[in-house]
Design a protein around this motif. Structure first.
Motif, PDB file in Angstrom:
ATOM      1  N   VAL A 182      -8.033   7.266   2.681  1.00  0.00           N
ATOM      2  CA  VAL A 182      -6.959   6.307   2.376  1.00  0.00           C
ATOM      3  C   VAL A 182      -6.530   6.448   0.917  1.00  0.00           C
ATOM      4  O   VAL A 182      -5.337   6.501   0.597  1.00  0.00           O
ATOM      5  CB  VAL A 182      -7.429   4.874   2.673  1.00  0.00           C
ATOM      6  CG1 VAL A 182      -6.367   3.856   2.282  1.00  0.00           C
ATOM      7  CG2 VAL A 182      -7.793   4.724   4.147  1.00  0.00           C
ATOM      8  N   VAL A 183      -7.508   6.504   0.015  1.00  0.00           N
ATOM      9  CA  VAL A 183      -7.193   6.646  -1.404  1.00  0.00           C
ATOM     10  C   VAL A 183      -6.556   8.007  -1.678  1.00  0.00           C
ATOM     11  O   VAL A 183      -5.597   8.109  -2.449  1.00  0.00           O
ATOM     12  CB  VAL A 183      -8.456   6.456  -2.262  1.00  0.00           C
ATOM     13  CG1 VAL A 183      -8.126   6.574  -3.748  1.00  0.00           C
ATOM     14  CG2 VAL A 183      -9.113   5.114  -1.978  1.00  0.00           C
ATOM     15  N   ALA A 184      -7.075   9.055  -1.056  1.00  0.00           N
ATOM     16  CA  ALA A 184      -6.494  10.387  -1.244  1.00  0.00           C
ATOM     17  C   ALA A 184      -5.039  10.431  -0.787  1.00  0.00           C
ATOM     18  O   ALA A 184      -4.187  11.055  -1.426  1.00  0.00           O
ATOM     19  CB  ALA A 184      -7.330  11.419  -0.481  1.00  0.00           C
TER      20      ALA A 184
ATOM     21  N   PHE B 238      -5.037  -3.311   1.285  1.00  0.00           N
ATOM     22  CA  PHE B 238      -4.045  -2.263   1.046  1.00  0.00           C
ATOM     23  C   PHE B 238      -3.165  -2.037   2.269  1.00  0.00           C
ATOM     24  O   PHE B 238      -3.654  -1.903   3.388  1.00  0.00           O
ATOM     25  CB  PHE B 238      -4.763  -0.954   0.680  1.00  0.00           C
ATOM     26  CG  PHE B 238      -3.840   0.178   0.365  1.00  0.00           C
ATOM     27  CD1 PHE B 238      -2.938   0.094  -0.693  1.00  0.00           C
ATOM     28  CD2 PHE B 238      -3.858   1.341   1.124  1.00  0.00           C
ATOM     29  CE1 PHE B 238      -2.093   1.149  -0.981  1.00  0.00           C
ATOM     30  CE2 PHE B 238      -3.019   2.392   0.844  1.00  0.00           C
ATOM     31  CZ  PHE B 238      -2.125   2.302  -0.213  1.00  0.00           C
ATOM     32  N   ARG B 239      -1.863  -1.988   2.033  1.00  0.00           N
ATOM     33  CA  ARG B 239      -0.891  -1.648   3.073  1.00  0.00           C
ATOM     34  C   ARG B 239      -0.340  -0.255   2.763  1.00  0.00           C
ATOM     35  O   ARG B 239       0.266  -0.049   1.715  1.00  0.00           O
ATOM     36  CB  ARG B 239       0.243  -2.670   3.124  1.00  0.00           C
ATOM     37  CG  ARG B 239       1.160  -2.492   4.328  1.00  0.00           C
ATOM     38  CD  ARG B 239       2.257  -3.543   4.348  1.00  0.00           C
ATOM     39  NE  ARG B 239       1.720  -4.894   4.450  1.00  0.00           N
ATOM     40  CZ  ARG B 239       1.410  -5.478   5.603  1.00  0.00           C
ATOM     41  NH1 ARG B 239       1.593  -4.824   6.748  1.00  0.00           N
ATOM     42  NH2 ARG B 239       0.929  -6.698   5.616  1.00  0.00           N
ATOM     43  N   VAL B 240      -0.566   0.693   3.641  1.00  0.00           N
ATOM     44  CA  VAL B 240      -0.185   2.077   3.385  1.00  0.00           C
ATOM     45  C   VAL B 240       1.331   2.219   3.467  1.00  0.00           C
ATOM     46  O   VAL B 240       1.927   1.933   4.508  1.00  0.00           O
ATOM     47  CB  VAL B 240      -0.840   3.029   4.410  1.00  0.00           C
ATOM     48  CG1 VAL B 240      -0.412   4.469   4.142  1.00  0.00           C
ATOM     49  CG2 VAL B 240      -2.361   2.906   4.339  1.00  0.00           C
TER      50      VAL B 240
ATOM     51  N   PHE C  15      -5.939  17.002  -1.659  1.00  0.00           N
ATOM     52  CA  PHE C  15      -6.760  15.802  -1.762  1.00  0.00           C
ATOM     53  C   PHE C  15      -7.363  15.506  -0.397  1.00  0.00           C
ATOM     54  O   PHE C  15      -6.786  15.859   0.636  1.00  0.00           O
ATOM     55  CB  PHE C  15      -5.931  14.597  -2.205  1.00  0.00           C
ATOM     56  CG  PHE C  15      -5.301  14.725  -3.559  1.00  0.00           C
ATOM     57  CD1 PHE C  15      -4.121  14.064  -3.866  1.00  0.00           C
ATOM     58  CD2 PHE C  15      -5.889  15.507  -4.562  1.00  0.00           C
ATOM     59  CE1 PHE C  15      -3.544  14.176  -5.118  1.00  0.00           C
ATOM     60  CE2 PHE C  15      -5.311  15.634  -5.808  1.00  0.00           C
ATOM     61  CZ  PHE C  15      -4.133  14.960  -6.092  1.00  0.00           C
ATOM     62  N   GLY C  16      -8.485  14.833  -0.404  1.00  0.00           N
ATOM     63  CA  GLY C  16      -9.094  14.490   0.865  1.00  0.00           C
ATOM     64  C   GLY C  16     -10.196  13.481   0.698  1.00  0.00           C
ATOM     65  O   GLY C  16     -10.561  13.089  -0.418  1.00  0.00           O
ATOM     66  N   GLY C  17     -10.745  13.037   1.825  1.00  0.00           N
ATOM     67  CA  GLY C  17     -11.854  12.106   1.774  1.00  0.00           C
ATOM     68  C   GLY C  17     -12.251  11.647   3.155  1.00  0.00           C
ATOM     69  O   GLY C  17     -11.497  11.768   4.127  1.00  0.00           O
ATOM     70  N   TRP C  18     -13.469  11.144   3.216  1.00  0.00           N
ATOM     71  CA  TRP C  18     -14.018  10.604   4.460  1.00  0.00           C
ATOM     72  C   TRP C  18     -13.825   9.098   4.453  1.00  0.00           C
ATOM     73  O   TRP C  18     -14.041   8.426   3.442  1.00  0.00           O
ATOM     74  CB  TRP C  18     -15.494  10.970   4.530  1.00  0.00           C
ATOM     75  CG  TRP C  18     -16.280  10.349   5.641  1.00  0.00           C
ATOM     76  CD1 TRP C  18     -15.868  10.111   6.919  1.00  0.00           C
ATOM     77  CD2 TRP C  18     -17.637   9.892   5.560  1.00  0.00           C
ATOM     78  NE1 TRP C  18     -16.884   9.544   7.647  1.00  0.00           N
ATOM     79  CE2 TRP C  18     -17.983   9.393   6.836  1.00  0.00           C
ATOM     80  CE3 TRP C  18     -18.577   9.863   4.544  1.00  0.00           C
ATOM     81  CZ2 TRP C  18     -19.238   8.863   7.114  1.00  0.00           C
ATOM     82  CZ3 TRP C  18     -19.829   9.348   4.817  1.00  0.00           C
ATOM     83  CH2 TRP C  18     -20.159   8.858   6.093  1.00  0.00           C
TER      84      TRP C  18
ATOM     85  N   LEU D  38      -7.894  14.227   5.889  1.00  0.00           N
ATOM     86  CA  LEU D  38      -8.489  12.945   6.265  1.00  0.00           C
ATOM     87  C   LEU D  38      -9.662  13.197   7.208  1.00  0.00           C
ATOM     88  O   LEU D  38      -9.490  13.797   8.264  1.00  0.00           O
ATOM     89  CB  LEU D  38      -7.446  12.064   6.967  1.00  0.00           C
ATOM     90  CG  LEU D  38      -6.137  11.813   6.202  1.00  0.00           C
ATOM     91  CD1 LEU D  38      -5.134  11.108   7.108  1.00  0.00           C
ATOM     92  CD2 LEU D  38      -6.414  10.994   4.958  1.00  0.00           C
ATOM     93  N   ILE D  39     -10.843  12.742   6.831  1.00  0.00           N
ATOM     94  CA  ILE D  39     -12.032  12.920   7.655  1.00  0.00           C
ATOM     95  C   ILE D  39     -12.347  11.581   8.320  1.00  0.00           C
ATOM     96  O   ILE D  39     -12.958  10.696   7.719  1.00  0.00           O
ATOM     97  CB  ILE D  39     -13.223  13.433   6.829  1.00  0.00           C
ATOM     98  CG1 ILE D  39     -12.840  14.706   6.078  1.00  0.00           C
ATOM     99  CG2 ILE D  39     -14.432  13.681   7.720  1.00  0.00           C
ATOM    100  CD1 ILE D  39     -13.918  15.240   5.165  1.00  0.00           C
ATOM    101  N   ASP D  40     -11.871  11.424   9.528  1.00  0.00           N
ATOM    102  CA  ASP D  40     -12.022  10.202  10.314  1.00  0.00           C
ATOM    103  C   ASP D  40     -11.638   8.949   9.520  1.00  0.00           C
ATOM    104  O   ASP D  40     -12.336   7.929   9.544  1.00  0.00           O
ATOM    105  CB  ASP D  40     -13.445  10.055  10.855  1.00  0.00           C
ATOM    106  CG  ASP D  40     -13.457   9.240  12.155  1.00  0.00           C
ATOM    107  OD1 ASP D  40     -12.615   9.519  13.018  1.00  0.00           O
ATOM    108  OD2 ASP D  40     -14.280   8.334  12.268  1.00  0.00           O
ATOM    109  N   SER D  41     -10.516   9.043   8.824  1.00  0.00           N
ATOM    110  CA  SER D  41      -9.986   7.899   8.080  1.00  0.00           C
ATOM    111  C   SER D  41      -9.005   7.132   8.957  1.00  0.00           C
ATOM    112  O   SER D  41      -8.241   7.719   9.716  1.00  0.00           O
ATOM    113  CB  SER D  41      -9.269   8.377   6.811  1.00  0.00           C
ATOM    114  OG  SER D  41     -10.148   9.070   5.965  1.00  0.00           O
ATOM    115  N   HIS D  42      -9.001   5.809   8.825  1.00  0.00           N
ATOM    116  CA  HIS D  42      -8.123   4.921   9.582  1.00  0.00           C
ATOM    117  C   HIS D  42      -7.130   4.249   8.648  1.00  0.00           C
ATOM    118  O   HIS D  42      -7.499   3.873   7.527  1.00  0.00           O
ATOM    119  CB  HIS D  42      -8.923   3.833  10.296  1.00  0.00           C
ATOM    120  CG  HIS D  42      -9.880   4.351  11.319  1.00  0.00           C
ATOM    121  ND1 HIS D  42      -9.804   4.002  12.637  1.00  0.00           N
ATOM    122  CD2 HIS D  42     -10.934   5.194  11.221  1.00  0.00           C
ATOM    123  CE1 HIS D  42     -10.773   4.599  13.317  1.00  0.00           C
ATOM    124  NE2 HIS D  42     -11.477   5.326  12.463  1.00  0.00           N
TER     125      HIS D  42
END
Length: 847
Positions: free
Chosen positions: A678-680, A779-781, A670-673, A699-703
């Motif tokens: 975050v969702v991935a 959202f709290r990871v 899974f992945g995403g920008w 993670l592509i520059d995800s915070h």
């Protein structure tokens, strides 16, 4: 649109015109053209007629009509801001909305050797676009109708060489924003160049190739291109008037009779069941008719006053009939559509598709079958002005999901190579021969003639056929041709191996009739029933009535969706017509749209080998930002768009349900920008919690979001949206945008929004942006994820923590790689996809 930059307080042809073939048509209407590999257009050369004489009255009527047609000229219309679209342009527009973005692109690349002048080339390209207005077209949908706007040359000049285009054919066009023609020139040295061009099929076809290259090289050499007598828009008006003047009714009636009782399927038995939804994946296989067989073929054609096209078509029909065990065979075939002399100099999409029907009953000899084929082709040519979609409307055949109507095999003959359009002195041009990785139909056979013989290209759907079966089909076609042209008196049954499998009956859902149902109709169902009744002119409409079985067609469907938008404010994609075909299903889609909870679906962005990668939408909600990256990855890549869910938790659950087929197959990443990462991450965490299975996350520059940060106010929201929209569109809307009115004004000034446009589309994008910002902000990871996490961090974001906060919530090993660029540059900078591709390849392979 992509991701918002998180802040400290942010919560979130001729040989010179050789082209890759046409893109994948949809499952309903399929006006197709195969771009010219050689100079001649794709339409077969009409043969001299030898038919039984017509009755005197009919003959006089035909002669009178021919003389009247020859005397008329297509008039030049008065120019207006919006012009009508032609029949095929409306079809193509609809298929673009209903199908995969980029599926109707025609790309070509040529290697140019010699002292090419880039400035002169740019001026020449603009000169061609100035002469042919259709190359500067964009399309506008108004009130259920499709209209065409022509960009001024000055505006088009700014868009011709897009900085973010990497030269790939598959990169989608914005049909409603344009332009639909783009170019890219890369130079390895002063004398080594690669020119990549891409056209949307709606403005270009195979018959346009030689015209384009001839005009381009003349303009490059300094010649001034003469103004055309008429433009494509003049043809569109003339075509509509001609069809409305009785031609449509007459010719459509002929097709309805000609195709009455035709089989639903006319194809070679597949190796696998036919899927309800096609991905368009395919491969290409080539063969060659030996010179001596080719000589016998041409001699047979001449002896029968036929053409090479007719002989090959007869052979193709015979092979399909023998392999399927059926005597009623239908094959689609494109014709150039340039039915008048004044259309021949025009670049544009004129192509039409005819259905060639063969009756093989009684086991005729190949010679008798060829003679019948010849007459059938000539009859079809006599009725070629009816657009294919109107033929489908008139015949109204039963539909099978994932299958084009009336035919599933297409044959296109491209004639002889002819004289190549020469480039200016000092330059040599060589086409880049690219094999296709798509399939428009079950099978697509393309032939072209060279000095050494006849070349055959077979494009086949890998969802249906194994490589072995495709090879067998091409081999049997070549063997049948060899025997048939040397001994044409041979019965067809002696020319093949017989049915590949037992012939199966067509399985088509029965037409729906009003069914007894005591359940009260919902208000949405009642509204749609009234709309259907007005559009279809009938009242026998039940809940499970199929729109197409009742006589609906795609253009009627566009009007229906427009009524839905006007009544409910719900913008349904055109593809819903094929997925929710019943009144009950469409009503459910409308209700989901009202609730903003349409089911999430995976969209295949690129084929490939190995474990797949699933990319989740960024905060903007779309996934087009991933297309350039996906095309450069070796593994299959899928994307998931936003569907209106208002929490990361709900997104993760819905997207995991959509991704179940990938998880069932084996390893996946899974992945995403930005927000997508975050969702991935949450999807991977939930997968691990439910099954113990770890899924790598890219993670592509995800915070990691901070739920304690202040929620953005209206000014913050609009400012962030403006930055995101501008960066995604390749522009800058500037600072100080704190309100929607100012956003609209800046967007109009920058050309991102037409002056006076009501901005409904932008409002929807902004609402989606706001929903996603709020969702990620709350959202709290959770911590403790044990799977590998790969972070690709933008080096230009120096204010941010190096690990973007992910180190605190992972326990399986976090790898951080810094790459040049800022938050947006990772996805938009053409120099970066290579690094991204290598990084993602390692993650998916679980290094």
């Amino acid at each position: 649109m992509g991701g918002v930059r998180p802040g400290r307080r942010t919560a979130a042809a001729a040989r010179t015109g050789e082209a890759r073939r046409d893109p994948v048509p949809g499952a309903d209407l399929a006006p197709v053209c195969t771009p010219a590999r050689r100079r001649r257009p794709v339409c077969p050369r009409p043969a001299q007629r030898r038919r039984q004489s017509q009755p005197p009255a009919a003959a006089r009527e035909v002669r009178s009509a021919v003389k009247a047609f020859a005397r008329t000229r297509i008039p030049r219309r008065e120019r207006t801001d919006l012009a009508p679209a032609s029949e095929i342009q409306r079809s193509m527009w609809f298929l673009e909305q209903a199908g995969r973005a980029g599926a109707y692109n025609i790309g070509l690349s040529v290697r140019v050797r010699g002292p090419l002048d880039p400035g002169a080339l740019r001026r020449a390209l603009l000169a061609v676009a100035r002469r042919h207005e259709t190359l500067r077209s964009v399309f506008v949908a108004e009130g259920g109708e499709v209209r065409v706007r022509t960009l001024p040359v000055e505006e088009f000049a700014e868009l011709l060489f897009p900085a973010d285009w990497d030269g790939s054919t598959e990169a989608p066009f914005a049909v409603d924003g344009g332009p639909l023609f783009r170019a890219r020139l890369t130079s390895a040295s002063p004398t080594e160049h690669l020119l990549s061009l891409c056209f949307h099929h709606v403005v270009y076809d195979g018959g346009s190739a030689a015209l384009f290259w001839e005009d381009l090289w003349q303009a490059y050499a300094g010649a001034e291109l003469a103004e055309l007598e008429i433009q494509y828009a003049d043809y569109a008006v003339w075509q509509q008037e001609r069809l409305d003047g009785g031609l449509l009714a007459r010719q459509a009636a002929w097709w309805a009779g000609h195709l009455d009782g035709a089989p639903v399927l006319s194809t070679v038995p597949p190796d696998r069941p036919r899927p309800a939804r096609r991905t368009g994946e395919g491969r290409e296989l080539r063969g060659r008719v030996p010179a001596e067989v080719y000589g016998a073929l041409t001699r047979l054609a001449r002896a029968e006053t036929a053409t090479v096209y007719m002989v090959v078509l007869a052979a193709l029909q015979a092979v399909i009939g023998l392999a399927s065990g059926r005597s009623d065979v239908l094959v689609g075939s494109p014709v150039s559509g340039r039915v008048r002399p004044e259309l021949r100099p025009l670049i544009g999409c004129f192509v039409n598709t005819l259905v060639m029907r063969a009756d093989l009953a009684g086991d005729p000899s190949f010679l008798d079958h060829l003679r019948a084929t010849r007459l059938g082709v000539l009859d079809a040519f006599d009725h070629q002005e009816v657009p294919f979609d109107r033929v489908v409307e008139s015949v109204n055949p039963p539909r099978l999901p994932g299958t084009s109507p009336l035919f599933q095999v297409l044959y296109a003959h491209q004639g002889t190579s002819g004289e190549a359009v020469p480039p200016p002195a000092g330059l040599t041009v060589e086409p880049v021969d690219e094999r296709t990785s798509t399939a428009k139909f079950d099978l697509l056979l393309t032939t072209w003639e060279e000095d050494s013989g006849l070349v055959l290209s077979l494009e086949y759907a890998t969802e249906l056929y194994d490589d072995k079966s495709a090879g067998r089909f091409l081999r049997e076609l070549l063997e049948l041709l060899t025997t048939a042209v040397t001994d044409p008196g041979t019965p067809l049954s002696a020319l093949g191996t017989g049915p590949w499998r037992e012939p199966a009956a067509d399985t088509v859902p029965a037409a729906s009739a009003p069914e007894p149902d005591d359940t009260p109709w919902s208000p949405t169902e009642e509204f749609l029933r009234d709309v259907w009744a007005r559009l279809l002119g009938r009242t026998d409409i039940g809940r499970r009535a199929d729109f197409f079985d009742l006589g609906g067609h795609s253009f009627m469907g566009i009007r229906m969706l427009n009524r839905v938008r006007q009544e409910y404010g719900v913008e349904l994609p055109a593809g819903v017509l094929f997925e929710a075909r019943t009144l009950e299903g469409l009503a459910a889609a409308v209700d989901r749209g009202l609730r903003g909870t349409a089911p999430a679906e995976m969209v295949r962005l690129a084929p490939g080998e190995g474990p797949p990668l699933l990319l989740v939408h960024p905060v903007g909600g779309g996934i087009s930002c991933y297309v350039p990256l996906a095309r450069q990855l070796p593994m299959p890549v899928y994307g998931i768009e936003a569907v209106g869910l208002d929490s990361v938790e709900a997104m993760a659950d819905a997207y995991l349900e959509a991704a179940a087929p990938l998880l069932d197959q084996g390893p996946v990443a899974f992945g995403g920008w930005s927000m997508g990462g975050v969702v991935a991450f949450e999807m991977a965490r939930r997968t691990e919690a439910a099954s113990g299975r770890t899924v790598p996350v890219v993670l592509i520059d995800s915070h990691v979001p901070d739920p304690d940060a202040e929620a953005p106010d209206e000014a913050d929201l609009v400012q962030w949206f403006a930055a995101d929209w501008g960066a995604s569109a390749g522009g800058d809307l500037g600072e100080g945008i704190t309100g929607r009115a100012e956003l609209w004004r800046r967007a109009e000034e920058r050309g991102l929004l037409d002056p006076g446009q009501d901005g409904d589309t932008v409002r929807r994008l902004l609402d989606r942006f706001e929903t996603n910002i709020a969702a990620v902000g709350r959202f709290r990871v959770p911590s403790g994820h044990r799977g590998p996490v790969r972070l690709l961090a933008a080096a230009g974001e120096s204010w941010a923590a190096g690990d973007r906060g992910w180190g605190a919530v992972t326990s399986g090993g976090l790898t951080v790689t810094a790459v040049p660029g800022d938050h947006y540059g990772i996805m938009a900078d053409p120099a970066l996809p290579g690094e991204v591709a290598d990084f993602l390849k390692g993650a998916v392979c679980h290094d």
